[in-house]
Write a protein that holds these residues in place. Structure first.
Motif, PDB file in Angstrom:
ATOM      1  N   PRO A  14     -58.252 -59.455  -4.577  1.00 18.98           N
ATOM      2  CA  PRO A  14     -58.385 -58.264  -5.289  1.00 18.98           C
ATOM      3  C   PRO A  14     -59.664 -58.770  -6.260  1.00 18.98           C
ATOM      4  CG  PRO A  14     -56.167 -58.709  -6.398  1.00 18.98           C
ATOM      5  CD  PRO A  14     -56.546 -59.747  -5.267  1.00 18.98           C
ATOM      6  N   LEU A  16     -62.092 -59.263  -6.559  1.00 21.08           N
ATOM      7  CA  LEU A  16     -63.486 -60.899  -6.591  1.00 21.08           C
ATOM      8  C   LEU A  16     -64.605 -60.471  -6.250  1.00 21.08           C
ATOM      9  CD1 LEU A  16     -60.831 -64.062  -6.240  1.00 21.08           C
ATOM     10  CD2 LEU A  16     -62.660 -62.827  -7.724  1.00 21.08           C
ATOM     11  N   ARG A  22     -68.796 -58.186 -12.071  1.00 20.50           N
ATOM     12  CA  ARG A  22     -67.442 -57.823 -13.330  1.00 20.50           C
ATOM     13  C   ARG A  22     -67.453 -58.965 -13.961  1.00 20.50           C
ATOM     14  NH1 ARG A  22     -61.686 -60.377 -11.172  1.00 20.50           N
ATOM     15  NH2 ARG A  22     -60.170 -59.425 -12.594  1.00 20.50           N
ATOM     16  N   TYR A  27     -66.897 -64.000 -15.821  1.00 26.88           N
ATOM     17  CA  TYR A  27     -67.025 -64.993 -14.449  1.00 26.88           C
ATOM     18  C   TYR A  27     -68.540 -65.182 -14.482  1.00 26.88           C
ATOM     19  CZ  TYR A  27     -61.856 -62.680 -14.501  1.00 26.88           C
ATOM     20  OH  TYR A  27     -60.675 -62.318 -14.571  1.00 26.88           O
ATOM     21  N   ASN A  78     -58.113 -68.134  -4.075  1.00 22.17           N
ATOM     22  CA  ASN A  78     -58.303 -67.498  -5.625  1.00 22.17           C
ATOM     23  C   ASN A  78     -57.762 -66.613  -5.085  1.00 22.17           C
ATOM     24  OD1 ASN A  78     -58.882 -66.754  -7.969  1.00 22.17           O
ATOM     25  ND2 ASN A  78     -60.582 -66.774  -8.204  1.00 22.17           N
ATOM     26  N   ALA A  80     -56.229 -64.271  -7.354  1.00 17.21           N
ATOM     27  CA  ALA A  80     -56.500 -63.196  -8.429  1.00 17.21           C
ATOM     28  C   ALA A  80     -56.014 -62.578  -9.652  1.00 17.21           C
ATOM     29  CB  ALA A  80     -57.792 -62.414  -7.736  1.00 17.21           C
ATOM     30  N   ALA A  81     -55.871 -61.439  -9.132  1.00 24.28           N
ATOM     31  CA  ALA A  81     -54.237 -61.280 -10.122  1.00 24.28           C
ATOM     32  C   ALA A  81     -53.502 -60.843  -9.353  1.00 24.28           C
ATOM     33  CB  ALA A  81     -54.538 -59.632 -10.590  1.00 24.28           C
ATOM     34  N   HIS A  84     -50.332 -63.804 -10.991  1.00 23.55           N
ATOM     35  CA  HIS A  84     -49.361 -64.203 -11.593  1.00 23.55           C
ATOM     36  C   HIS A  84     -48.478 -63.936 -11.794  1.00 23.55           C
ATOM     37  CE1 HIS A  84     -53.319 -65.454 -13.507  1.00 23.55           C
ATOM     38  NE2 HIS A  84     -54.059 -64.258 -13.561  1.00 23.55           N
ATOM     39  N   HIS A 104     -59.508 -70.797  -9.554  1.00 23.21           N
ATOM     40  CA  HIS A 104     -60.099 -69.564  -9.986  1.00 23.21           C
ATOM     41  C   HIS A 104     -62.106 -70.204 -11.189  1.00 23.21           C
ATOM     42  CE1 HIS A 104     -55.988 -68.589 -10.752  1.00 23.21           C
ATOM     43  NE2 HIS A 104     -55.526 -69.488 -10.511  1.00 23.21           N
ATOM     44  N   LEU A 105     -62.257 -68.988 -10.767  1.00 21.02           N
ATOM     45  CA  LEU A 105     -63.130 -69.146 -12.110  1.00 21.02           C
ATOM     46  C   LEU A 105     -63.039 -69.598 -14.075  1.00 21.02           C
ATOM     47  CD1 LEU A 105     -64.649 -66.310 -10.419  1.00 21.02           C
ATOM     48  CD2 LEU A 105     -65.709 -68.625  -9.909  1.00 21.02           C
ATOM     49  N   SER A 106     -62.549 -68.493 -14.039  1.00 22.50           N
ATOM     50  CA  SER A 106     -61.889 -68.865 -15.792  1.00 22.50           C
ATOM     51  C   SER A 106     -60.520 -69.573 -15.310  1.00 22.50           C
ATOM     52  CB  SER A 106     -61.260 -67.603 -16.316  1.00 22.50           C
ATOM     53  OG  SER A 106     -60.242 -66.959 -15.255  1.00 22.50           O
ATOM     54  N   PRO A 108     -56.952 -69.234 -17.193  1.00 21.38           N
ATOM     55  CA  PRO A 108     -55.924 -68.571 -16.871  1.00 21.38           C
ATOM     56  C   PRO A 108     -55.288 -68.892 -18.503  1.00 21.38           C
ATOM     57  CG  PRO A 108     -56.561 -68.134 -14.536  1.00 21.38           C
ATOM     58  CD  PRO A 108     -57.253 -69.427 -15.435  1.00 21.38           C
ATOM     59  N   ARG A 111     -55.921 -67.604 -21.524  1.00 17.34           N
ATOM     60  CA  ARG A 111     -56.723 -66.226 -21.681  1.00 17.34           C
ATOM     61  C   ARG A 111     -54.728 -65.191 -22.307  1.00 17.34           C
ATOM     62  NH1 ARG A 111     -59.899 -64.334 -16.805  1.00 17.34           N
ATOM     63  NH2 ARG A 111     -59.783 -62.285 -17.746  1.00 17.34           N
ATOM     64  N   ARG A 115     -51.136 -64.606 -17.768  1.00 18.11           N
ATOM     65  CA  ARG A 115     -52.275 -64.863 -17.027  1.00 18.11           C
ATOM     66  C   ARG A 115     -50.694 -65.967 -16.813  1.00 18.11           C
ATOM     67  NH1 ARG A 115     -57.101 -61.892 -15.691  1.00 18.11           N
ATOM     68  NH2 ARG A 115     -57.504 -60.004 -17.530  1.00 18.11           N
TER      69      ARG A 115
HETATM   70  C1  DQA Z   1     -58.987 -65.213 -11.982  1.00 19.24           C
HETATM   71  C2  DQA Z   1     -58.364 -65.025 -12.942  1.00 19.24           C
HETATM   72  C3  DQA Z   1     -56.749 -64.339 -12.890  1.00 19.24           C
HETATM   73  O1  DQA Z   1     -56.457 -64.138 -14.378  1.00 19.24           O
HETATM   74  C4  DQA Z   1     -57.686 -63.052 -13.001  1.00 19.24           C
HETATM   75  O2  DQA Z   1     -57.088 -61.364 -12.696  1.00 19.24           O
HETATM   76  C5  DQA Z   1     -58.901 -62.971 -11.564  1.00 19.24           C
HETATM   77  C6  DQA Z   1     -59.386 -63.895 -11.476  1.00 19.24           C
HETATM   78  C7  DQA Z   1     -60.074 -66.322 -11.938  1.00 19.24           C
HETATM   79  O3  DQA Z   1     -60.903 -66.600 -10.638  1.00 19.24           O
HETATM   80  O4  DQA Z   1     -60.752 -66.221 -12.549  1.00 19.24           O
HETATM   81  O5  DQA Z   1     -58.995 -61.732 -10.903  1.00 19.24           O
HETATM   82  O6  DQA Z   1     -58.436 -65.581 -10.303  1.00 19.24           O
END
Ligand code: DQA
Length: 150
Positions: A14, A16, A22, A27, A78, A80-81, A84, A104-106, A108, A111, A115
């Motif tokens: 979700p 992405l 965003r 990101y 990926n 995303a949320a 978790h 993951h781009l970031s 987690p 953070r 996460r």
């Molecule tokens: C993410 C990290 C997740 O915590 C976040 O909810 C995302 C993006 C990332 O690619 O860094 O939606 O998966």
């Protein structure tokens, strides 16, 4: 054209599809299409074909995973949320038994505390996080190396 070594699934969870606009300080400004294009070029250079799917809907992602076993050699995910908390996605990945690289781009782990847990990690062969769009490229490379040493 050389014979394909196999087809890989790039799967995105979700929000992405909003990459580019965003939270660019976290990101970056590249879009999902940019990341998919780079990852696909990497896969093609290594001899693999790629399909890419994105959904905000957990049931849709689970359905894609459930049918992935007959189509793909492995998955770069990926979530995303959903990473978790979505144990149903964990179970689907476990059932299908394909090698999965979590990306993951970031990073987690650096953070917010919520996460820090990944329910994908226990069913992945490994995780690449924190390298922006390079995470997808590195994820493709890691998956193909894994496939070729099997
Ligand atoms: C993410 C990290 C997740 O915590 C976040 O909810 C995302 C993006 C990332 O690619 O860094 O939606 O998966």
């Amino acid at each position: 054209m050389p014979t394909s070594k196999g087809r890989l699934l790039l799967l995105h969870g979700p929000n992405l599809q909003l990459l580019g606009s965003r939270e660019p300080s976290i990101y970056g400004t590249a879009t999902l299409a940019d990341h998919v294009q780079r990852a696909t070029a990497t896969a093609q250079r290594l001899g693999y074909e790629v399909d890419s799917e994105q959904s905000d809907d957990l049931a849709t992602l689970i359905g894609i995973v459930q049918t992935a076993g007959t189509k793909y050699a492995g998955i770069v995910l990926n979530a995303a949320a959903f990473t978790h908390f979505a144990w149903s996605l964990h179970d689907a990945l476990k059932s299908v038994g394909l090698p999965v690289v979590e990306v993951h781009l970031s990073n987690p782990a650096a953070r917010e505390p919520w996460r820090h847990e990944s329910v994908i990690a226990p069913v992945a062969i490994g995780t690449v996080a924190g390298f922006g769009g390079e995470s997808y490229v590195l994820g493709i490379e890691a998956l193909t190396r894994h496939l070729e040493k099997q």
